[in-house]
Design a protein around this motif. Structure first.
Motif, short mmCIF file in Angstrom:
data_model
loop_
_atom_site.label_atom_id
_atom_site.label_comp_id
_atom_site.label_asym_id
_atom_site.label_seq_id
_atom_site.Cartn_x
_atom_site.Cartn_y
_atom_site.Cartn_z
N PRO A 157 37.88 51.19 57.92
CA PRO A 157 38.16 52.44 58.62
C PRO A 157 37.50 52.48 59.99
O PRO A 157 36.59 51.70 60.28
N GLU A 158 37.96 53.44 60.81
CA GLU A 158 37.41 53.62 62.15
C GLU A 158 36.82 55.02 62.30
O GLU A 158 37.25 55.96 61.64
N THR A 159 35.86 55.13 63.18
CA THR A 159 35.36 56.43 63.60
C THR A 159 36.27 56.96 64.69
O THR A 159 36.67 56.23 65.60
N ASP A 160 36.61 58.25 64.60
CA ASP A 160 37.41 58.86 65.66
C ASP A 160 36.87 60.25 65.95
O ASP A 160 35.76 60.59 65.54
N GLU A 215 31.98 55.96 58.10
CA GLU A 215 31.31 56.10 56.81
C GLU A 215 31.91 57.25 56.01
O GLU A 215 32.02 57.16 54.77
N TYR A 216 32.31 58.32 56.67
CA TYR A 216 32.96 59.43 55.96
C TYR A 216 34.23 58.92 55.29
O TYR A 216 34.50 59.26 54.11
N ARG A 217 35.01 58.12 55.98
CA ARG A 217 36.26 57.62 55.40
C ARG A 217 35.98 56.69 54.22
O ARG A 217 36.71 56.69 53.24
N ARG A 218 34.93 55.89 54.31
CA ARG A 218 34.58 55.03 53.18
C ARG A 218 34.22 55.87 51.95
O ARG A 218 34.68 55.61 50.84
#
Length: 290
Positions: A257-260, A266-269
């Motif tokens: 995942p990517e930070t946007d 980490e939130y997406r993980r």
């Protein structure tokens, strides 16, 4: 914003659309529902010089039962598919996912094929095609081919479709009748694109062991993903709470995942793991051993 100048052609049928694509090549884009393309054109993110409108081809809304599943014509609107009784009966997880696409006004125009060909990794339908072992019927002016969903998505909003090819229909395969399903996603507001999502199908044998498993993820990588590692952890085993929790944790090593501007990587993980666990729990709760 207004789109750049373009020429407009209305295709009379699929063959006509393929002929126009062959004539105009990379300069052309297929217009079906237009819910993604027109917005991109208005922001000059897409600047095709030719639009080929397929929204008025013969029988644009068509859902057909086949022995192995349900075939949906690519021009079928999402709302038509959502309301189709046969699709809801045979593949309820697909209908449930469609109900989460934006708002019903968008689903009234947006098409099943358009969403898949657009290949936004946060969209529900591309992930559903992986979950349901879908096959895509691809047509050009000179050829027809069938492409498995797993070979279709290349990278971010990029598919294996060539400039002169069009997605004509999708065969969504019916899961085992005794299987259960689960679907969960997180959005900032109802109708927004998902920040992360997961869907699962699980079937059990007469001993209560997992005999069939499918897990798909979306919004957490450059393409939708099928989580085979999670599936392998379940197959042949009794699906205890401890096992499914351990299996769900396996998604952390699969996704990239990517930070946007919305959330961090980490939130997406964390979300992918939690949503996969919920989807598996729901699937097991709906599965039967009859």
């Amino acid at each position: 914003m207004k789109p750049a100048k373009f020429d407009y052609h209305r295709a009379e049928n699929l063959q006509h659309a393929c002929t126009l694509l062959k004539e105009h090549g990379d300069d052309a884009k297929i217009l079906a529902g237009g819910q993604s393309l027109i917005a991109a054109m208005n922001f000059r993110l897409a600047t095709p010089s030719v639009l080929i409108d397929v929204s008025n081809v013969e029988q644009p809304n068509l859902v057909v039962d086949e022995q192995s599943g349900v075939r949906v014509k690519a021009t079928t609107t999402q709302r038509f598919a959502e309301k189709h009784a046969g699709l809801r009966r045979r593949i309820p997880v697909l209908v449930h996912a469609i109900e989460h696409i934006s708002h019903f006004q968008v689903r009234n125009k947006g098409t099943v094929g358009g969403s898949i060909a657009h290949a936004d990794p946060a969209s529900e339908l591309p992930a559903m095609s992986l979950l349901l072992d879908a096959e895509f019927a691809i047509a050009s002016a000179t050829n027809k081919t069938v492409v498995p969903a797993e070979d279709f998505f290349v990278t971010y909003m990029t598919t294996s479709l060539q400039a002169d090819e069009i997605l004509s229909s999708v065969l969504f395969r019916e899961p085992p009748q005794t299987s259960g399903w689960g679907f969960h996603e997180i959005t900032q507001r109802a109708g927004d694109f998902s920040l992360a999502g997961s869907a699962a199908i699980v079937d059990l044998d007469n001993d209560g062991k997992c005999s069939y498993a499918r897990v798909a993820l979306f919004g957490v990588d450059a393409t939708p993903l099928r989580a085979r590692e999670v599936e392998d952890a379940l197959l042949g085993n009794q699906c205890s709470p401890e096992l499914i929790k351990e299996a769900a944790a396996g998604v952390r090593g699969i996704i990239d995942p990517e930070t946007d501007v919305h959330v961090t990587e980490e939130y997406r993980r964390n979300a992918a793991e939690a949503l996969t666990l919920r989807a598996l729990e729901d699937a097991l709760g709906r599965a039967t051993t009859d």
